[in-house]
Scaffold this motif. Structure first.
Motif, short mmCIF file in Angstrom:
data_model
loop_
_atom_site.label_atom_id
_atom_site.label_comp_id
_atom_site.label_asym_id
_atom_site.label_seq_id
_atom_site.Cartn_x
_atom_site.Cartn_y
_atom_site.Cartn_z
N GLY A 1 1.73 -78.99 -13.15
CA GLY A 1 2.95 -78.73 -13.90
C GLY A 1 3.41 -77.32 -13.66
O GLY A 1 3.05 -76.68 -12.67
N ASN A 2 4.24 -76.80 -14.55
CA ASN A 2 4.73 -75.45 -14.42
C ASN A 2 3.60 -74.45 -14.47
O ASN A 2 2.65 -74.60 -15.25
N LEU A 3 3.69 -73.41 -13.66
CA LEU A 3 2.64 -72.40 -13.67
C LEU A 3 2.59 -71.68 -15.01
O LEU A 3 1.51 -71.46 -15.57
N PHE A 4 3.75 -71.30 -15.53
CA PHE A 4 3.82 -70.58 -16.79
C PHE A 4 4.39 -71.51 -17.85
O PHE A 4 5.59 -71.74 -17.92
N ARG A 5 3.51 -72.07 -18.69
CA ARG A 5 3.93 -72.99 -19.75
C ARG A 5 4.02 -72.22 -21.06
O ARG A 5 3.23 -71.29 -21.30
N PRO A 6 4.98 -72.58 -21.94
CA PRO A 6 5.07 -71.90 -23.24
C PRO A 6 3.75 -71.98 -24.00
O PRO A 6 3.13 -73.04 -24.06
N LEU B 1 -8.59 -67.37 -16.71
CA LEU B 1 -7.21 -66.91 -16.54
C LEU B 1 -6.26 -67.94 -17.12
O LEU B 1 -6.36 -69.13 -16.79
N LEU B 2 -5.34 -67.49 -17.96
CA LEU B 2 -4.34 -68.39 -18.54
C LEU B 2 -2.96 -67.83 -18.25
O LEU B 2 -2.63 -66.71 -18.66
N LEU B 3 -2.17 -68.60 -17.50
CA LEU B 3 -0.79 -68.22 -17.20
C LEU B 3 0.11 -68.88 -18.25
O LEU B 3 0.14 -70.12 -18.34
N THR B 4 0.80 -68.06 -19.03
CA THR B 4 1.58 -68.63 -20.12
C THR B 4 2.89 -67.87 -20.29
O THR B 4 3.08 -66.80 -19.70
N LYS B 5 3.78 -68.43 -21.07
CA LYS B 5 5.12 -67.85 -21.28
C LYS B 5 5.37 -67.75 -22.78
O LYS B 5 5.17 -68.71 -23.51
N ARG C 1 8.26 -62.88 -22.27
CA ARG C 1 8.33 -63.36 -20.90
C ARG C 1 6.96 -63.85 -20.45
O ARG C 1 6.05 -64.01 -21.26
N GLU C 2 6.79 -64.08 -19.14
CA GLU C 2 5.53 -64.60 -18.63
C GLU C 2 4.43 -63.54 -18.67
O GLU C 2 4.67 -62.37 -18.37
N PRO D 1 12.87 -69.90 -13.16
CA PRO D 1 12.29 -69.51 -14.45
C PRO D 1 11.42 -70.60 -15.07
O PRO D 1 10.65 -70.31 -15.98
N GLU D 2 11.52 -71.86 -14.59
CA GLU D 2 10.74 -72.95 -15.15
C GLU D 2 9.41 -73.14 -14.45
O GLU D 2 8.37 -73.25 -15.08
N CYS D 3 9.42 -73.16 -13.08
CA CYS D 3 8.18 -73.43 -12.34
C CYS D 3 7.74 -72.27 -11.47
O CYS D 3 6.71 -72.35 -10.81
N ASN D 4 8.54 -71.19 -11.43
CA ASN D 4 8.21 -69.97 -10.66
C ASN D 4 8.22 -70.20 -9.15
O ASN D 4 7.73 -69.37 -8.40
#
Length: 434
Positions: A29-34, A62-66, A71-72, A260-263
């Motif tokens: 899915g998206n790299l940076f999820r809310p 590691l957690l990539l989040t938004k 921001r991310e 901005p959604e999937c980077n």
């Protein structure tokens, strides 16, 4: 007092380069999820890496989040099951912002200690009442609370106290007295001020009353100084003489960016619509009484210096939020709805009782305004005088719209950088100091 070296205990134990022995990837899915406690698919990536405390293998997560309203970010955590060492930090995944940001929070109650805070390593933290400062780049970035920031400062001051008591007993006693004062702050016996000043623009302090205005929190965006640019590793572009001025009024610019959604790599088309002229002599306040669905089609130009207010919803959108926009009234209201309804601090585990209901009520009323079933006042206040709302009755006066020009206050001129600006006689010397 300067909190030099106010780092997490055992800082040398930061994880080294990851080993390829074990890696668990996050869900697709998206790299940076809310960020959300209800998103079961949002799992951290686990990487086996070397512990620099005991030199055995530990685990880095590691957690990539938004974070909406922010921001991310990348949240990283290291733990070693052999020696028990653990460490956490955050890093901004975005670029350095165009302007720095300063958050000034007046802490009056225990609830203020629970506000979520994102503090990057380039941010300076100050408590003026104690003459206390944590300099930039003396701590790693952190996703914490106001109380967590104070606890972190206390831990940093306490970690070298045994050594100080043995060599510099007087200094150690003074630091012990200061640590007691910091611990007393957590009881909030009297109000105090917390200032987070980040020239990179990537720090954040939660507004628990969103979408309403937070009277205890003041957010100021400012232009960086040359020293701050140098601290962040930025270099000003050398000025070059142009033989001819490019006319960009009718040109569409294209440049590469990330979605901005999937980077993923993408291309942005941009038509210049922001004001390129000087700050107007007077500020402008435009008040529109929304009475009909056709009002939603009015063209609208909102500059970066313009704030928006809807009194019926007790809502205020500050300067620089959402940036400059050329859209319709309906488009701006939908952007506002998306901005305030995706805040995880009002919907997740950290939300207080009743916040979700208030946010849902706000969203419903905003939808009613957009549909035309609820009358409301829409106010655009631009101290720079560079915003615009279409008059559909032009050249006649619009009976539902009022345009006022006003003289700016000293504070408004300060935010626009006009108080120190010298436009006459500047060749003979610098502007006088205030």
């Amino acid at each position: 007092m300067l909190a030099e070296g106010a780092l997490e205990p055992g800082t040398p134990a930061a994880p080294a380069a990851p080993s390829p022995a074990r890696v668990r990837a996050p869900a697709s899915g998206n790299l940076f999820r809310p960020i959300s406690a209800e998103d079961e698919e949002q799992q951290p990536t686990e990487i086996e890496s070397l512990c620099m405390n005991c030199y055995r293998n530990g685990v880095t997560r590691l957690l990539l989040t938004k974070i909406p309203f922010f921001r991310e970010i990348i949240v990283s955590s290291f733990s070693c099951e052999h020696c028990g060492w653990n460490n956490t930090e955050i890093q901004s995944a975005g670029r350095i912002q165009d302007q720095g940001v300063r958050y000034t929070l007046t802490v009056r109650a225990q609830e203020d200690m629970n506000r979520e805070v994102v503090k990057t390593e380039s941010a300076t933290t100050r408590i003026p009442e104690l003459d206390f400062e944590i300099p930039a780049f003396s701590q790693k970035g952190a996703l914490t609370t106001v109380e967590g920031l104070i606890n972190r400062a206390i831990s940093g001051l306490e970690q070298d106290q045994p050594m100080r008591r043995a060599s510099e007993e007087t200094i150690a006693e003074r630091i012990d007295e200061f640590i007691v004062k910091l611990k007393e702050l957590k009881q909030v016996a009297s109000p105090f001020t917390l200032i987070i000043d980040d020239p990179s623009g990537n720090s954040f302090v939660e507004n628990p009353f969103a979408p309403q205005k937070d009277e205890a929190l003041v957010i100021t965006h400012y232009n960086r100084t040359s020293k701050q640019e140098e601290m962040l590793g930025l270099q000003a572009e050398a000025s070059e003489e142009k033989p001819e001025e490019d006319d960009l009024r009718n040109e569409v610019l294209q440049f590469n960016t990330n979605c901005p959604e999937c980077n993923a790599p993408a291309q942005t088309n941009m038509k210049l619509v922001k004001s390129g002229g000087a700050v107007e002599p007077l500020g402008t306040r435009i008040t529109l009484h929304i009475t009909d669905p056709s009002d939603m089609t009015r063209d609208l130009l909102k500059s970066e210096t313009c704030s928006v207010e809807i009194p019926e919803l007790e809502f205020e959108l500050g300067m620089a939020v959402l940036g400059g926009k050329f859209t319709t009234l309906e488009g701006l209201l939908k952007d506002i709805r998306e901005l305030v309804t995706k805040n995880p601090f009002t919907l997740g585990d950290s939300s207080s009782p009743g916040q979700a209901e208030k946010l849902q009520e706000f969203s419903q009323k905003l939808d009613q305004i957009i549909e035309g079933s609820m009358k409301a006042h829409f106010i655009m206040d631009d101290p720079a005088g560079n915003s615009y709302l279409q008059n559909v009755y032009a050249p006649e006066d619009d009976p539902e719209m009022k345009v006022e020009c006003y003289t700016r206050t000293f504070d408004q001129n300060e935010e626009l950088g006009l108080n120190d600006m010298k436009t006459e006689g500047y060749e003979t010397g610098l502007a006088p100091q205030r």
